[in-house]
Design a protein around this motif. Structure first.
Motif, short mmCIF file in Angstrom:
data_model
loop_
_atom_site.label_atom_id
_atom_site.label_comp_id
_atom_site.label_asym_id
_atom_site.label_seq_id
_atom_site.Cartn_x
_atom_site.Cartn_y
_atom_site.Cartn_z
N SER A 1 31.77 -14.57 49.08
CA SER A 1 31.61 -13.98 50.41
C SER A 1 32.45 -12.71 50.48
CB SER A 1 32.07 -14.98 51.48
OG SER A 1 32.30 -14.35 52.71
N SER A 2 32.12 -11.84 51.42
CA SER A 2 32.92 -10.63 51.65
C SER A 2 34.10 -10.90 52.57
CB SER A 2 32.04 -9.52 52.23
OG SER A 2 31.54 -9.90 53.51
N ARG A 3 34.30 -12.17 52.94
CA ARG A 3 35.35 -12.54 53.90
C ARG A 3 36.74 -11.94 53.59
NH1 ARG A 3 36.36 -13.41 59.07
NH2 ARG A 3 35.49 -15.30 59.94
N PRO A 4 37.23 -12.00 52.34
CA PRO A 4 38.58 -11.49 52.09
C PRO A 4 38.70 -9.97 52.17
CG PRO A 4 37.55 -12.15 50.03
CD PRO A 4 36.64 -12.61 51.12
N ALA A 5 37.59 -9.28 52.36
CA ALA A 5 37.64 -7.81 52.40
C ALA A 5 36.89 -7.22 53.58
CB ALA A 5 37.08 -7.24 51.10
N SER A 6 36.43 -8.06 54.49
CA SER A 6 35.62 -7.54 55.60
C SER A 6 35.84 -8.38 56.85
CB SER A 6 34.14 -7.56 55.22
OG SER A 6 33.34 -7.16 56.30
N GLY A 7 36.46 -7.75 57.85
CA GLY A 7 36.71 -8.43 59.12
C GLY A 7 36.30 -7.55 60.28
N GLY A 8 37.05 -7.62 61.36
CA GLY A 8 36.76 -6.78 62.52
C GLY A 8 36.78 -5.30 62.18
N CYS A 9 37.60 -4.94 61.22
CA CYS A 9 37.69 -3.55 60.77
C CYS A 9 36.33 -3.04 60.29
CB CYS A 9 38.72 -3.43 59.65
SG CYS A 9 38.58 -4.70 58.35
N HIS A 10 35.63 -3.88 59.53
CA HIS A 10 34.33 -3.48 59.01
C HIS A 10 33.25 -3.55 60.09
CE1 HIS A 10 36.26 -3.49 55.16
NE2 HIS A 10 35.15 -3.20 54.54
N ASN B 1 42.01 -4.90 53.78
CA ASN B 1 41.90 -6.30 53.39
C ASN B 1 42.92 -7.17 54.13
OD1 ASN B 1 39.96 -5.46 51.62
ND2 ASN B 1 41.05 -6.00 49.76
N LEU B 2 44.07 -6.58 54.47
CA LEU B 2 45.09 -7.33 55.18
C LEU B 2 44.58 -7.78 56.55
CD1 LEU B 2 48.15 -5.09 54.26
CD2 LEU B 2 47.61 -7.36 53.34
N ASN B 3 43.79 -6.93 57.20
CA ASN B 3 43.20 -7.32 58.47
C ASN B 3 42.09 -8.34 58.27
OD1 ASN B 3 42.51 -6.80 61.47
ND2 ASN B 3 40.58 -6.43 60.41
N ALA B 4 41.28 -8.14 57.22
CA ALA B 4 40.20 -9.08 56.94
C ALA B 4 40.74 -10.49 56.70
CB ALA B 4 39.40 -8.61 55.72
N ILE B 5 41.85 -10.56 55.97
CA ILE B 5 42.46 -11.87 55.70
C ILE B 5 42.98 -12.49 57.00
CG2 ILE B 5 44.43 -12.99 54.58
CD1 ILE B 5 44.08 -10.84 52.33
N ALA B 6 43.62 -11.68 57.84
CA ALA B 6 44.12 -12.19 59.12
C ALA B 6 42.98 -12.71 59.98
CB ALA B 6 44.89 -11.09 59.86
N ASP B 7 41.84 -12.02 59.95
CA ASP B 7 40.67 -12.48 60.71
C ASP B 7 40.14 -13.80 60.15
OD1 ASP B 7 40.43 -10.59 62.72
OD2 ASP B 7 39.27 -9.20 61.49
N TRP B 8 40.15 -13.91 58.84
CA TRP B 8 39.69 -15.15 58.19
C TRP B 8 40.60 -16.32 58.56
CZ3 TRP B 8 38.80 -15.63 52.15
CH2 TRP B 8 37.92 -16.69 51.92
N GLU B 9 41.90 -16.06 58.54
CA GLU B 9 42.86 -17.10 58.92
C GLU B 9 42.69 -17.49 60.38
OE1 GLU B 9 46.47 -16.02 55.78
OE2 GLU B 9 46.43 -15.08 57.76
N LEU B 10 42.36 -16.52 61.24
CA LEU B 10 42.10 -16.80 62.64
C LEU B 10 40.87 -17.70 62.79
CD1 LEU B 10 42.64 -16.25 65.69
CD2 LEU B 10 41.11 -14.27 65.47
#
Length: 355
Positions: free
Chosen positions: A239-248, A174-183
Motif C-alpha cells: 500500500s502507499s500508506r507509509p508515504a501518502s497521507g493528508g499531505c498527498h 512520509n513523517l506525516n503519512a506515518i502519523a496519519d496511518w497511526e491515527l
C-alpha cells in the motif's frame, strides 16, 4: 517450532554514488540480471539519452527505446515493442515520467525492471507504483518493485535544483503519512505494518536531521536512500500508506483544482506541514518547517503560488481524492470557514518557528 517470518521483496542491488552508470553492465552481470546485456534500454528527453550513450557499450545486445511523457498510452506503446523480443530486463533511464512508463510496461509483460535515476524528485525510483496520465487525469497503477536501482550522483548534481528540492519534500512528507496511518490505527483500528513504518520513518528522519545541502554528496546520498526506503516500505505493506497521507490528498486536490501549480514534492511538503499543524504536534511542526525553509521549499500557499482561499479549497477537497483513506483531514472534518481560521493560525505559527 514454527518459523514466524515473512518474505520481503527488495531490489537485488542498490548503487548510489558518482560514476555508477559506467558500471551498469558489470552490475547487471554480477547480480545475474543480464549476463550479456540483452536488455531494453528506455530513455526519455534530457539526460537519459546522454546516460544511455555511456552505458550502452557495456550492454552488448541492448535495444534503445525513447518515450516522451508519462502517459498510459506511452506505456502501452512501449509494452507492445517489448513483446517483440525476449529481454532479460528493462532498464529505465531518466526522471519520474520515464521510469514510471518503463515500470508499467515491464510489469505488464513480467520483465524485471532496473531503475537508473537521473533525478531525485520523488520516491518513484523505487516504489511499486506508476503514476501515469490518461484521458481522465492521472492514475496510480500497481507495478513490480525494481530489481535494481542505480543513482549516479554526477547526473543528479547536474540536474535542476528544483527537482532535488522536490525530492526532499516528498521524502519528509512520509513523517506525516506515518502519523496519519497511526491515527487511523488508533481511531478506526486500521491494521498498521510496523516494518513499513520503520523503513519509511528511518529514511525521513535521517534526511530531516541532516545538516547538509543539495550540494553535498552525503546529503544527496541520504536523500536517495530516504526515497528508496519509502518505495520499499510501500512494497512491504502492499500500500502507499507509509508515504501518502493528508499531505498527498491536498496535493492531489491542488493538481485537480489548480493544475501546474508546483512540483509534487513542493505540494506534499507544504501539505505535510499544514497537516502536522492540524495535528498540534508542535515539535514535529517546528522541525519540519525549518527543514522545508532551509532547503527553499514553500511553507505557505503564497510561496507555492496559491492564494489562501485556493489552498483552503484544496484542503476541503482533499479527502474526496482518496475516499478510502483516513487522515487528520477526515478525522477533523473541518468546514471551509474552519480551515480558513486554522490557516491563519498556521501562518502566524510559522513566524515563530522558521529562522
Amino acid at each position: 517450532m514454527p518459523l514466524l517470518a515473512r518474505t520481503v521483496n527488495t531490489p537485488l542491488a542498490i548503487e548510489v554514488r558518482r560514476g555508477a552508470v559506467a558500471d551498469l553492465g558489470e552490475l547487471l552481470a554480477d547480480r545475474r540480471i543480464s549476463a550479456g546485456g540483452d536488455v531494453a534500454v528506455v530513455v526519455g528527453p534530457g539526460q537519459g539519452e546522454r546516460i544511455a550513450e555511456l552505458c550502452l557499450p557495456g550492454l552488448g545486445r541492448a535495444d534503445l527505446f525513447t518515450v516522451v511523457g508519462g502517459s498510459l498510452d506511452a506505456a502501452h506503446q512501449l509494452g507492445e515493442k517489448l513483446r517483440q523480443r525476449s529481454y532479460d530486463a528493462v532498464v529505465g533511464i531518466g526522471g519520474g515520467k520515464t521510469i514510471d512508463t518503463a515500470k508499467y510496461a515491464a510489469s505488464r509483460y513480467a520483465i524485471p525492471m532496473v531503475t537508473v535515476a537521473t533525478s531525485l524528485a520523488n520516491d518513484g525510483i523505487a516504489s511499486p507504483v506508476a503514476s501515469l496520465d490518461h484521458d481522465g487525469g492521472r492514475g496510480s497503477y500497481g507495478v513490480h518493485i525494481p530489481i535494481a536501482i542505480v543513482v549516479d550522483l554526477d547526473f543528479v548534481d547536474n540536474g535542476p535544483d528544483g527537482q532535488t528540492k522536490a525530492g526532499i519534500g516528498d521524502a519528509v512528507s512520509n513523517l506525516n503519512a506515518i502519523a496519519d496511518w497511526e491515527l487511523a490505527h488508533q481511531v478506526r483500528a486500521e491494521p498498521i505494518d510496523g516494518l513499513a513504518v520503520t523503513l519509511a520513518r528511518t529514511g525521513a528522519e535521517a534526511l530531516i536531521n541532516h545538516p547538509g545541502t543539495i550540494t553535498d554528496d552525503e546529503f544527496l546520498t541520504t536523500l536517495a536512500e530516504a526515497l528508496i526506503l519509502g518505495g520499499i516500505a510501500m512494497s512491504v505493506c502492499g500500500s502507499s500508506r507509509p508515504a501518502s497521507g493528508g499531505c498527498h490528498e491536498i496535493s492531489h486536490a491542488i493538481d485537480l483544482l489548480y493544475p501546474g501549480t508546483g512540483s509534487h514534492g513542493a505540494q506534499v511538503g507544504l501539505g505535510a506541514l499544514f497537516c502536522t499543524f492540524l495535528r498540534e504536534d508542535k515539535v514535529r511542526f517546528a522541525q519540519l518547517s525549518r527543514c522545508l525553509h532551509r532547503h527553499g521549499l514553500p511553507t505557505t500557499p503564497t510561496e507555492l503560488g496559491l492564494t489562501d482561499e485556493a489552498f483552503v479549497a484544496a484542503v476541503v477537497h482533499g479527502p474526496q481524492t482518496r475516499p478510502d483513506r483516513f487522515t487528520i483531514l477526515e478525522h477533523l472534518d473541518l468546514s471551509r470557514a474552519q480551515v480558513r481560521d486554522r490557516l491563519a493560525d498556521y501562518v502566524d505559527a510559522l513566524k515563530h518557528h522558521v529562522s
